[in-house]
Design an enzyme around this catalytic site. Structure first.
Site, short mmCIF file in Angstrom:
data_model
loop_
_atom_site.label_atom_id
_atom_site.label_comp_id
_atom_site.label_asym_id
_atom_site.label_seq_id
_atom_site.Cartn_x
_atom_site.Cartn_y
_atom_site.Cartn_z
N LEU A 65 1.02 -1.33 0.19
CA LEU A 65 0.18 0.05 -0.05
C LEU A 65 0.64 1.36 0.05
O LEU A 65 2.15 1.27 0.33
CB LEU A 65 -1.05 0.11 1.16
CG LEU A 65 -1.84 -1.21 1.22
CD1 LEU A 65 -2.59 -1.59 2.49
CD2 LEU A 65 -3.08 -0.67 0.17
N PRO A 66 0.27 2.44 -0.30
CA PRO A 66 1.05 3.74 -0.43
C PRO A 66 1.83 4.09 0.82
O PRO A 66 2.88 4.64 0.48
CB PRO A 66 0.05 4.68 -1.18
CG PRO A 66 -1.12 3.85 -1.69
CD PRO A 66 -1.18 2.70 -0.81
N THR A 93 6.46 0.47 2.10
CA THR A 93 7.37 1.20 2.99
C THR A 93 6.62 2.32 3.82
O THR A 93 5.86 3.08 3.16
CB THR A 93 8.30 1.74 1.95
OG1 THR A 93 8.61 1.09 0.95
CG2 THR A 93 9.32 2.56 2.71
N LYS A 168 15.55 -0.47 5.34
CA LYS A 168 15.17 -0.01 3.86
C LYS A 168 15.54 1.61 4.06
O LYS A 168 16.11 1.87 2.94
CB LYS A 168 13.75 -0.34 3.51
CG LYS A 168 13.22 0.65 2.47
CD LYS A 168 12.58 -0.08 1.15
CE LYS A 168 12.27 1.01 0.28
NZ LYS A 168 12.10 0.71 -1.00
N LYS A 243 9.68 10.39 -0.58
CA LYS A 243 8.83 9.75 0.36
C LYS A 243 9.59 8.96 1.38
O LYS A 243 9.68 8.91 2.72
CB LYS A 243 7.85 8.95 -0.06
CG LYS A 243 7.05 7.79 0.68
CD LYS A 243 6.36 6.59 0.18
CE LYS A 243 5.99 5.79 1.22
NZ LYS A 243 5.50 4.64 0.76
P1 NAD Z 1 0.84 2.38 -6.06
O1 NAD Z 1 0.34 3.71 -5.61
O2 NAD Z 1 0.93 1.88 -7.65
O3 NAD Z 1 -0.20 0.98 -5.64
C1 NAD Z 1 -0.76 1.06 -4.11
C2 NAD Z 1 -2.29 0.39 -4.47
O4 NAD Z 1 -2.65 0.51 -3.12
C3 NAD Z 1 -3.06 1.46 -5.56
O5 NAD Z 1 -3.56 0.57 -6.54
C4 NAD Z 1 -4.33 1.91 -4.44
O6 NAD Z 1 -5.48 2.10 -5.10
C5 NAD Z 1 -4.22 0.90 -3.35
N1 NAD Z 1 -4.81 1.36 -2.15
C6 NAD Z 1 -4.91 2.48 -1.81
N2 NAD Z 1 -5.64 2.42 -0.60
C7 NAD Z 1 -6.16 1.49 -0.42
C8 NAD Z 1 -7.15 0.79 0.58
N3 NAD Z 1 -7.58 1.40 1.43
N4 NAD Z 1 -7.34 -0.29 0.46
C9 NAD Z 1 -7.02 -1.25 -0.61
N5 NAD Z 1 -6.12 -0.74 -1.69
C10 NAD Z 1 -5.69 0.62 -1.57
O7 NAD Z 1 2.17 2.23 -5.32
P2 NAD Z 1 3.24 1.13 -5.55
O8 NAD Z 1 4.56 1.82 -6.51
O9 NAD Z 1 2.79 -0.04 -6.03
O10 NAD Z 1 4.02 0.92 -4.41
C11 NAD Z 1 3.57 0.28 -2.97
C12 NAD Z 1 4.38 0.42 -1.89
O11 NAD Z 1 5.74 -0.02 -2.11
C13 NAD Z 1 4.74 1.91 -1.33
O12 NAD Z 1 4.80 1.73 0.00
C14 NAD Z 1 6.20 2.12 -2.20
O13 NAD Z 1 6.79 3.09 -1.34
C15 NAD Z 1 6.76 0.91 -2.04
N6 NAD Z 1 7.87 0.70 -3.16
C16 NAD Z 1 7.58 1.11 -4.32
C17 NAD Z 1 8.62 0.93 -5.29
C18 NAD Z 1 8.25 1.22 -6.71
O14 NAD Z 1 9.19 1.13 -7.65
N7 NAD Z 1 6.98 1.65 -7.27
C19 NAD Z 1 9.82 0.29 -4.93
C20 NAD Z 1 9.96 0.06 -3.76
C21 NAD Z 1 8.92 -0.10 -2.84
#
Ligand code: NAD
Length: 292
Positions: A65-66, A93, A168, A243
């Protein structure tokens, strides 16, 4: 075969859960954006339409999740609605302190929770080559590492709860600082009229070498193929780096750590995240430095 509930099917989660389905697990998915679950139906995911329903009778719940406040809300809901005490693995994260609070809450209901943030980005999620940094109970980690190793190529036990998040943040703060150093060094080299290919040749094997210069050199056509060769898209965005630096500064406050360069990195990446280059790879910080 495990019954797995996957919550958060965005850029990372949508790719991670496909590996679990391919490995033969019974995977149900939930995202507030219903379209994202629908897109995974052809891969064999079962659709759930609420957190309370996905929580009901799973062996494992994975969240991607975000941010911390959403993880907090979702996992409180999972913990109060579950029937059969699943193991929760939070791969988002988030703040070290939020992870610790949720661990305690879960434990009070005899539910195990691991914090397991990842490194490797969307390419690692797609290829199943993520690295998981895991905090929590070691025997739960041992039990869950075969599941993590389906989505990644490495999972490291970092220590008690919160240690995965803390690891991390320490890694990403160092990465941000070294990338700024690389950007400044190559910027100055350019102004000193050096041949940047020769500089790369020297630095990448000399005492200045580091992951940022060796793998993500921010100059087009210098070093191995990197986001700089594609106008800095795609990659690990400046927004995500900002972030993580924000979380690192919070962790420094609560642990009373001095992070002078970490704070400066947060300032520079936050400015970049809020400007026109926020979606570009973090190595485009070199453009911010040129512009200043
Ligand atoms: P993203 O925004 O693409 O995905 C998050 C998903 O969570 C979205 O689809 C959103 O609709 C959903 N969501 C939000 N609130 C919700 C709720 N209450 N119930 C159910 N679903 C809900 O983000 P991401 O890029 O997939 O990143 C996810 C996590 O991974 C973050 O914490 C980010 O910091 C971490 N991360 C991302 C990357 C990257 O390269 N994208 C790399 C390492 C870590």
């Amino acid at each position: 075969m495990k019954k797995i509930g996957f919550i958060g099917l965005g850029n990372m989660g949508s790719k991670m859960c496909i590996h679990l389905i391919k490995a033969g697990h019974d995977v149900s998915g939930y995202d507030i954006d219903e379209k994202l679950t629908d897109r995974l139906l052809e891969h064999g995911i079962k659709k759930e339409t609420s957190v309370s329903s996905i929580a009901k009778n799973k062996d494992i719940i994975i969240t991607m999740l975000p941010n911390g406040s959403i993880v907090d809300e979702v996992l409180k809901n999972v913990i109060s609605n579950t029937i059969n005490k699943p193991i929760i693995i939070d791969c988002s994260t988030i703040e070290v302190d939020t992870s610790k609070k949720l661990y305690k809450l879960a434990l009070s209901k005899k539910i195990s929770l691991l914090d397991a943030p990842v490194s490797g980005g969307t390419i690692g999620a797609k290829n199943g080559t993520l690295t998981f940094m895991v905090g929590g109970n070691q025997s739960i980690f041992n039990e869950m590492s075969p599941i993590l190793n389906i989505m990644g190529s490495k999972s490291v036990y970092c220590g008690e709860t919160g240690s995965g998040q803390a690891t991390k943040l320490c890694n990403n703060m160092l990465l941000a600082i070294t990338m700024i150093g690389v950007a400044e060094s190559f910027n100055m080299a350019k102004k000193l009229k050096l041949d940047l290919n020769i500089l790369f040749d020297v630095v990448s094997t000399a005492t200045g070498s580091c992951w940022a210069v060796n793998n993500y050199c921010p100059i087009p056509n210098v070093g191995p193929h990197s986001p700089a060769d594609n106008n800095f898209l795609p990659g690990f965005s400046a927004k995500l780096m900002a972030k993580d630096l924000n979380l690192a500064v919070d962790a420094a406050k609560t642990s009373n750590s001095t992070i002078n360069f970490g704070k400066k990195a947060k300032e520079l990446f936050t400015k970049m995240a809020e400007g026109n280059n926020g979606d570009k790879d973090f190595s485009a910080i070199i453009e911010e430095i040129y512009n200043n």
